[in-house]
Each structure stands twice: as structure tokens, then as C-alpha cells.
Design a protein around this motif. Sequence first.
Motif, short mmCIF file in Angstrom:
data_model
loop_
_atom_site.label_atom_id
_atom_site.label_comp_id
_atom_site.label_asym_id
_atom_site.label_seq_id
_atom_site.Cartn_x
_atom_site.Cartn_y
_atom_site.Cartn_z
N ASN B 143 -5.35 36.95 9.23
CA ASN B 143 -6.27 37.20 8.09
C ASN B 143 -7.35 38.49 8.53
OD1 ASN B 143 -5.44 35.17 6.50
ND2 ASN B 143 -6.97 33.85 7.74
N LEU B 144 -7.33 38.84 9.77
CA LEU B 144 -8.09 40.02 10.22
C LEU B 144 -7.16 41.20 10.66
CD1 LEU B 144 -10.41 38.02 12.94
CD2 LEU B 144 -10.82 38.92 10.42
N MET B 145 -5.88 40.74 11.06
CA MET B 145 -4.57 41.74 11.36
C MET B 145 -3.52 41.28 10.76
SD MET B 145 -5.57 42.37 15.47
CE MET B 145 -4.62 44.07 15.87
N PRO B 146 -3.32 41.55 9.48
CA PRO B 146 -2.16 40.99 8.82
C PRO B 146 -0.84 41.39 9.35
CG PRO B 146 -3.27 42.76 7.58
CD PRO B 146 -4.03 42.48 8.54
N HIS B 147 0.09 40.23 9.07
CA HIS B 147 1.60 40.93 9.60
C HIS B 147 2.23 41.34 8.57
CE1 HIS B 147 2.50 37.10 7.37
NE2 HIS B 147 1.68 36.52 7.92
N ALA B 148 1.86 40.95 7.32
CA ALA B 148 2.79 41.45 6.11
C ALA B 148 4.08 41.61 6.17
CB ALA B 148 2.15 42.86 5.43
N TRP B 149 4.71 40.31 6.97
CA TRP B 149 6.02 40.25 6.98
C TRP B 149 6.66 39.17 6.33
CZ3 TRP B 149 7.68 44.71 8.46
CH2 TRP B 149 9.13 44.82 8.86
N LYS B 150 5.71 38.55 5.44
CA LYS B 150 6.20 37.89 4.37
C LYS B 150 5.30 38.19 3.08
CE LYS B 150 7.71 33.60 6.47
NZ LYS B 150 7.45 32.00 6.36
N ALA B 151 5.95 38.78 2.08
CA ALA B 151 5.29 39.61 1.06
C ALA B 151 4.68 38.61 0.27
CB ALA B 151 6.52 39.86 0.11
N GLY B 152 3.43 39.26 -0.35
CA GLY B 152 2.47 38.25 -1.04
C GLY B 152 1.06 38.87 -0.85
N ALA B 153 0.17 37.75 -0.43
CA ALA B 153 -1.19 38.03 -0.24
C ALA B 153 -1.43 38.88 1.09
CB ALA B 153 -2.05 36.66 0.12
N GLN B 154 -0.53 38.72 2.00
CA GLN B 154 -0.65 39.48 3.36
C GLN B 154 -0.14 41.17 2.95
OE1 GLN B 154 -0.53 39.05 7.26
NE2 GLN B 154 -2.16 37.54 6.49
N THR B 155 0.61 41.23 2.17
CA THR B 155 0.79 42.63 1.76
C THR B 155 -0.38 43.36 1.25
OG1 THR B 155 3.19 41.70 0.98
CG2 THR B 155 2.66 43.85 0.50
N MET B 156 -1.05 42.43 0.21
CA MET B 156 -2.22 42.96 -0.67
C MET B 156 -3.46 43.47 0.60
SD MET B 156 -1.04 43.68 -3.37
CE MET B 156 -2.53 44.50 -3.83
N LEU B 157 -3.41 42.39 1.40
CA LEU B 157 -4.51 42.30 2.51
C LEU B 157 -4.28 43.84 3.22
CD1 LEU B 157 -6.79 41.33 3.80
CD2 LEU B 157 -5.38 40.01 5.42
N LEU B 158 -3.20 44.11 3.64
CA LEU B 158 -2.80 45.34 4.43
C LEU B 158 -3.19 46.45 3.47
CD1 LEU B 158 -2.07 46.64 7.15
CD2 LEU B 158 0.32 46.45 6.61
N ARG B 159 -2.75 46.36 2.47
CA ARG B 159 -3.15 47.38 1.41
C ARG B 159 -4.53 47.74 1.36
NH1 ARG B 159 -0.31 48.28 -4.63
NH2 ARG B 159 -2.23 49.42 -5.54
N GLN B 160 -5.34 46.63 1.32
CA GLN B 160 -6.72 46.67 0.97
C GLN B 160 -7.37 47.19 2.16
OE1 GLN B 160 -7.13 42.62 -0.31
NE2 GLN B 160 -6.47 43.30 -2.27
N GLN B 161 -7.02 46.92 3.49
CA GLN B 161 -7.68 47.44 4.56
C GLN B 161 -7.28 48.92 4.65
OE1 GLN B 161 -6.13 45.11 7.90
NE2 GLN B 161 -7.40 43.34 7.61
N LEU B 162 -6.09 49.37 4.38
CA LEU B 162 -6.07 50.88 4.37
C LEU B 162 -6.80 51.63 3.49
CD1 LEU B 162 -1.86 50.64 4.55
CD2 LEU B 162 -3.40 51.72 6.33
N GLU B 163 -7.23 50.90 2.16
CA GLU B 163 -7.94 51.63 1.22
C GLU B 163 -9.31 51.93 1.74
OE1 GLU B 163 -5.04 50.40 -2.68
OE2 GLU B 163 -6.71 49.31 -2.06
N ALA B 164 -9.57 50.58 2.35
CA ALA B 164 -10.91 50.47 2.66
C ALA B 164 -11.35 51.36 4.12
CB ALA B 164 -11.37 49.35 3.12
N MET B 165 -10.25 51.97 4.70
CA MET B 165 -10.53 52.54 6.13
C MET B 165 -11.12 53.83 6.22
SD MET B 165 -7.51 53.21 8.81
CE MET B 165 -7.08 54.95 8.22
#
Lengths: 110, 415
Positions: B143-165
Motif C-alpha cells: 500500500n506504500l510501494m505498490p506492485h501493480a502486478w495485478k491490475a486494479g486498485a494497485q494500478t491506480m495507486l501507482l498512477r496517483q503516486q506518480l501524479e502526486a510526485m
Amino acid sequence: MKERKTFRFATTTGGALTALLFCLCGSSLAAPQDVSQSPPGASACLGCHSAGETELPSLKALSALDIETAMDAFRSGGRDATLMNRIAKGFTPEESRAIAQWLATQGHAK
Amino acid sequence: MRLTRRTLLAASAAALAAPALAQTQGKVVVIGGGFGGASAARFLHRMGLDVTLIEPNAQYISCPFSNAVIAGLRDLSQQTFTYAALERQGIRLVRQMASKIDNSVRRVTLADGVMISYDRLVLAPGIDLNFEALPGYDEAASNLMPHAWKAGAQTMLLRQQLEAMNDGGTVIISAPANPFRCPPGPYERASLIAWYLKNNKPKSKLLILDSKDAFSKQSLFTAAWKEIYGDRVEWIGLSGGGKVIEVKAKDKIFVTEFGEHKADVGNVIPPQRAGKIAISAGIADQTGWCPIDPVTFEAKLAPHIHVIGDACVGGGMPKSAFSANAQAKACAYAIGTLLRGENPAEPKLINTCYSLVKPDYAISVAGVYAPAKGLLADVQGAGGVSAANASASVRAAEAQYADGWYKTITQEVFG
């Protein structure tokens, strides 16, 4: 709707996107095909080549002989391709012919 | 549809084949509704078999193209599919987790205790992220460092972290050792995140820490990164100290044998293994994957159970959606043949994987596979990657074909 009579696979030389211009009859593939009698390799073709409209060449306008001839040309290097040359080299002429005939029987080619 | 002599011929050929099909009888249970399992269910049902698909989720969120969602190029809705078409087709859908397989009596037990018996079982559970393999990386850490290796909430979490960086930040991706789901995936992801950074946060950098010294389409990716992204993308392989041995999720730190790397956005792609049910049912071996017979996909450790997709192992086929779909069809053919009391012919399989380097630039790898010495081996002389010296128009064509492939396969599996 009449099918286009001319058809080319996309080639690396000139107009790689030619194939995209072919607007083919968008018959849906919602009903999965019967693979119980399919020759080796044939069913995998349908992962890319559907009867529907996509950016990839449909086989709908090709005869079994067209497909076999194309596979032979891709295999020998007589015809450029982005990817089919790499696939065709994995099939013998006899395997390619059996696949082409099955695709026609299943309604994927004419 | 216009009726022609050819369509009549095709129809009569299908009618001729029908008597053979009518003899195919049996009860098949499929566990897992991804590219492999959903395909298998459809093709088995089309052959006249009684098919039950066990899948707890009402929706399937597809991994292919999810890297484009992370980079803001695509919406998650374009990745989302339902099982409505399969149900319309007549496939029995059971929305539960399969909790136990008792193969001695050929029976699956569901989470609610209900049991379903089978003549043949198709196991397509995909992967589980191995949260025991990398110290510091468990589900909470994801939840802090997403894997995003199963698509869904993890995918969006990684995207949001990039957008917030903030611009000027460092994105770090860690890639696992082989085998794992989607071998070119980490590098496509690096490419598309680099595209996002180049266009939105140009002072930022991306670092890939890798547990291996070679990766899929390496020379093509490396050349494209240099050409398109310059110094923005850096890759450190195993021998350069790239292997991550620990993660400190709170501080977004990747620990290697050579030191620590602090990220502003950290994406950990952890080691993987076959989905839980394959492990608990003893169908996976000590590697964590399920060895299979290359003709029938029957598990070497469990007769009457066939394993397809990411969970199986047995040769050179990469773990991809294309592979899973092709294996499903070959497996359906084999099961139909076995249930008629016949021996299936040796299959040939194809894999094709496209990777986007940027929106109008894709590269591909292809392979043809056939049984050899108990494995699904590469057919020599076939396959390989896109040409190194291809023109921009060829790269653009491959990007178009990637789109076409996605439409075709998702239509075949879920449409």
C-alpha cells in the motif's frame, strides 16, 4: 456488405498501415470457435486474427490458398512483415496448409 | 449475411463435423476466470461439455495495457471486463473462491462448503505475489510501494503516486528474477513512466533495479530508452548491484547488496508463484510453479487436472495473456479428445507480446512452441524480436497491432 477483393498483409516496405484501411464486415466473434478438430497451431492464430474489425489484418477476405501462399512467402523471406515472418518459420508448408484450410472451414477465411 | 456457395460449404463442413462433437461428454470445472480460464471455459463449452467456471470476482481487470493506465494514457475502464457473455453462452458461473481440491474423488470444495465434482479440472489461478520472498515486502507494504502486478486498485495507486510526485523526483522499479508474469512488463512500464515524466515532470528520473543481468527485448528497450529518454532511464542489473534484498516501505528505500536507493515513488515487482490453490493442492513443485505435460497440459503432479496460463511451467513459453489464451485452446482440444477416449495430437503453440515504448512506438517478441523431451520447447528458427533497425513507421504499425491484438483477444475471451 461486399468484401474487398484486394488484400495485403502489412509490410515493412511502404505503407505499413495499408492493412488498416481495410474495413471488413464486422461480424462478431462472440461465439467461440470449435477447436475440437483444429490442426496444430491453428487456434492460436485467432488470438490476433478475428473476423471483426481491428487494426490487425482480418483473414476474412482471404481464401485458404491465399493464406497458405502468404505463409510460404513469410517463411521464405519473400515477403516482408513486422511479425508474421517470425511466426511462419515455426510451421512447415504442410502445417500451414492444414491451418489455412481449417480457418476457411471455420469461416475465418473465405 | 449474404449466403454464398462458400458459406454453404463451410456450413456443411461444420455439419459433417457435428456427429464427432456430440460424442464429447463430460463435466469440466475451470478454476480462475482470467485470459486462460475464461478462454478454456468458452472453448470447452463450445465443444458440448458441461462447464462450470469458478471465479470469485464479478469483473476481470486485465493486465495487458495496464502500464498505459499507470502512465495516464488510458482509463482503467478499458481494462475491465465482465463474465456476462460467458453466462449468456450457457457457462455456469460460480462466484466463489475454490478452497480445496480433492483429486482422489475429483471434487472441488468452494469457500461456502459446497462441493462440485469433475471429470477433468482446468486450473488457471494465475499468479500470487510471494510476500514471503522479499524481506520487508508484504501486503501492507504494497500500500506504500505498490506492485501493480495485478491490475486494479494497485494500478491506480501507482498512477496517483506518480501524479502526486514533485518534479525532480526519482521513480524506482525493482524487477524480479525469472520466471515471472509478463517478462517484458517491467521494461514497458519503465518506458511509459519515462514518457509520463518526460512530458509532465522533466527533471525527474527513473531507475530500474534488476535481479537479473538480461531481460526480454533488452537490446530494443535499451536502444529506445537512449534515443527517446536519454539519461532519464537508468538500469542496474544483477552484476551491477541491482538485486533488491530488502525493502523499507515507510521510507521507500530499496536495499541492495551494494547499498540503499531512496525513491520518491517506489514500485516493487516482487517474486511470484502459482496461485494459492495450486500450491495448497500440491500441484506446484518446489519452484512454486506447476509442471505440465506439453501435449495435454495435465499436471505432472496430479492426473485429471490441467494447468494453463501463468501458473504452469514446462518449457520456453512466457507467462503472457497470449500464451494463456493459446494454451487454453490447445488444452480444450486435448480434454475433448481425451474425453472421447482418443489420444490428442501434439499441439503447436504461438506467443506474441507487444510492448509500448511510447504511445506510437511498440516492439514485439514472438515464439512458436512444440512438445520436445517433455517440455514445450521453442521451435528452432522461428520467433524472435522486432528488427533492431526498423523505421518509425514500423514501430508505429506495431503499436497499432498491439491495439488490434488487445481488441481481438479480449473479444474472444470476454466479448
